[in-house]
Design a protein around this motif. Structure first.
Motif, PDB file in Angstrom:
ATOM      1  N   GLU A 194      54.669  12.013  60.022  1.00 23.53           N
ATOM      2  CA  GLU A 194      54.113  12.963  60.603  1.00 23.53           C
ATOM      3  C   GLU A 194      54.625  13.195  61.897  1.00 23.53           C
ATOM      4  OE1 GLU A 194      51.750  15.151  59.177  1.00 23.53           O
ATOM      5  OE2 GLU A 194      52.298  13.969  57.235  1.00 23.53           O
TER       6      GLU A 194
ATOM      7  N   LEU B 285      54.225  14.333  66.003  1.00 19.59           N
ATOM      8  CA  LEU B 285      53.195  13.983  66.723  1.00 19.59           C
ATOM      9  C   LEU B 285      53.006  15.530  67.431  1.00 19.59           C
ATOM     10  CD1 LEU B 285      55.165  11.404  68.566  1.00 19.59           C
ATOM     11  CD2 LEU B 285      53.288  11.073  67.058  1.00 19.59           C
ATOM     12  N   THR B 286      51.727  15.798  67.942  1.00 21.62           N
ATOM     13  CA  THR B 286      51.236  16.883  68.510  1.00 21.62           C
ATOM     14  C   THR B 286      51.231  16.590  70.085  1.00 21.62           C
ATOM     15  OG1 THR B 286      49.852  17.676  66.690  1.00 21.62           O
ATOM     16  CG2 THR B 286      49.101  18.583  68.904  1.00 21.62           C
TER      17      THR B 286
ATOM     18  N   GLU C 182      54.695  20.772  68.437  1.00 19.86           N
ATOM     19  CA  GLU C 182      54.849  19.620  67.735  1.00 19.86           C
ATOM     20  C   GLU C 182      56.260  18.976  67.936  1.00 19.86           C
ATOM     21  OE1 GLU C 182      54.471  20.190  63.590  1.00 19.86           O
ATOM     22  OE2 GLU C 182      52.424  19.893  63.539  1.00 19.86           O
TER      23      GLU C 182
ATOM     24  N   TYR D  91      58.356  12.570  65.270  1.00 11.77           N
ATOM     25  CA  TYR D  91      58.021  11.176  65.506  1.00 11.77           C
ATOM     26  C   TYR D  91      58.868  10.242  66.019  1.00 11.77           C
ATOM     27  CZ  TYR D  91      56.724   6.310  63.838  1.00 11.77           C
ATOM     28  OH  TYR D  91      56.301   4.979  63.984  1.00 11.77           O
TER      29      TYR D  91
ATOM     30  N   ASP E 129      45.940   9.936  71.406  1.00 11.15           N
ATOM     31  CA  ASP E 129      44.492  10.233  71.139  1.00 11.15           C
ATOM     32  C   ASP E 129      43.455   9.877  72.166  1.00 11.15           C
ATOM     33  OD1 ASP E 129      45.621  10.957  68.586  1.00 11.15           O
ATOM     34  OD2 ASP E 129      45.507   9.031  67.690  1.00 11.15           O
TER      35      ASP E 129
ATOM     36  N   LYS F  72      52.110   5.689  64.944  1.00 10.19           N
ATOM     37  CA  LYS F  72      52.251   5.596  63.479  1.00 10.19           C
ATOM     38  C   LYS F  72      52.450   7.152  63.041  1.00 10.19           C
ATOM     39  CE  LYS F  72      47.025   5.679  63.249  1.00 10.19           C
ATOM     40  NZ  LYS F  72      46.807   5.645  64.485  1.00 10.19           N
ATOM     41  N   GLY F  73      52.330   8.242  63.882  1.00 13.45           N
ATOM     42  CA  GLY F  73      52.813   9.621  63.330  1.00 13.45           C
ATOM     43  C   GLY F  73      51.329  10.136  63.280  1.00 13.45           C
ATOM     44  N   ASN F  74      51.303  11.563  63.634  1.00 17.21           N
ATOM     45  CA  ASN F  74      50.131  12.415  63.442  1.00 17.21           C
ATOM     46  C   ASN F  74      49.273  12.168  64.664  1.00 17.21           C
ATOM     47  OD1 ASN F  74      49.164  14.427  62.245  1.00 17.21           O
ATOM     48  ND2 ASN F  74      47.771  13.246  61.088  1.00 17.21           N
ATOM     49  N   GLU F  75      49.649  11.394  65.513  1.00 18.34           N
ATOM     50  CA  GLU F  75      48.815  11.178  67.058  1.00 18.34           C
ATOM     51  C   GLU F  75      48.724  12.599  67.790  1.00 18.34           C
ATOM     52  OE1 GLU F  75      49.880   6.797  66.262  1.00 18.34           O
ATOM     53  OE2 GLU F  75      50.954   8.713  66.197  1.00 18.34           O
ATOM     54  N   GLU F  76      47.776  12.795  68.341  1.00 18.37           N
ATOM     55  CA  GLU F  76      47.835  13.710  69.714  1.00 18.37           C
ATOM     56  C   GLU F  76      48.087  13.030  70.812  1.00 18.37           C
ATOM     57  OE1 GLU F  76      44.609  16.817  69.948  1.00 18.37           O
ATOM     58  OE2 GLU F  76      44.314  15.568  71.880  1.00 18.37           O
TER      59      GLU F  76
END
Length: 78
Positions: free
Chosen positions: A2, A4-5, A22, A25, A53, A64-68
């Motif tokens: 995913e 990263l934001t 965005e 990753y 985060d 790991k991906g998808n973190e803020e």
């Protein structure tokens, strides 16, 4: 993985093309910072902290991906 934001604040938000976006990753915070400095070379001249985060990171941190991710300007106490 995913994306990263990335959120930037203060003077960093003023210099970035967007304050939130965005970004692809990367496996850890050091790789991410290198990639951000490559894409946005002016970051290398600025002091800022990195939060993953909502937790400030002082050392290389696995992602790991998808973190803020937050790019935070220096704080002054009051």
């Amino acid at each position: 993985m995913e994306p990263l934001t990335i959120k930037s604040f203060g003077m960093l938000a003023e210099k970035m093309p967007q304050s939130e976006f965005e970004f692809p990753y990367h496996k850890d915070s050091n790789e991410l910072l290198k990639a951000l400095n490559t894409k946005y070379p002016f970051l290398a001249d600025l002091k800022f902290s990195l939060a993953v985060d909502k937790q400030l990171v002082q050392e290389n941190t696995p992602l790991k991906g998808n973190e803020e991710i937050a790019l935070l300007p220096p704080f002054s106490g009051g």
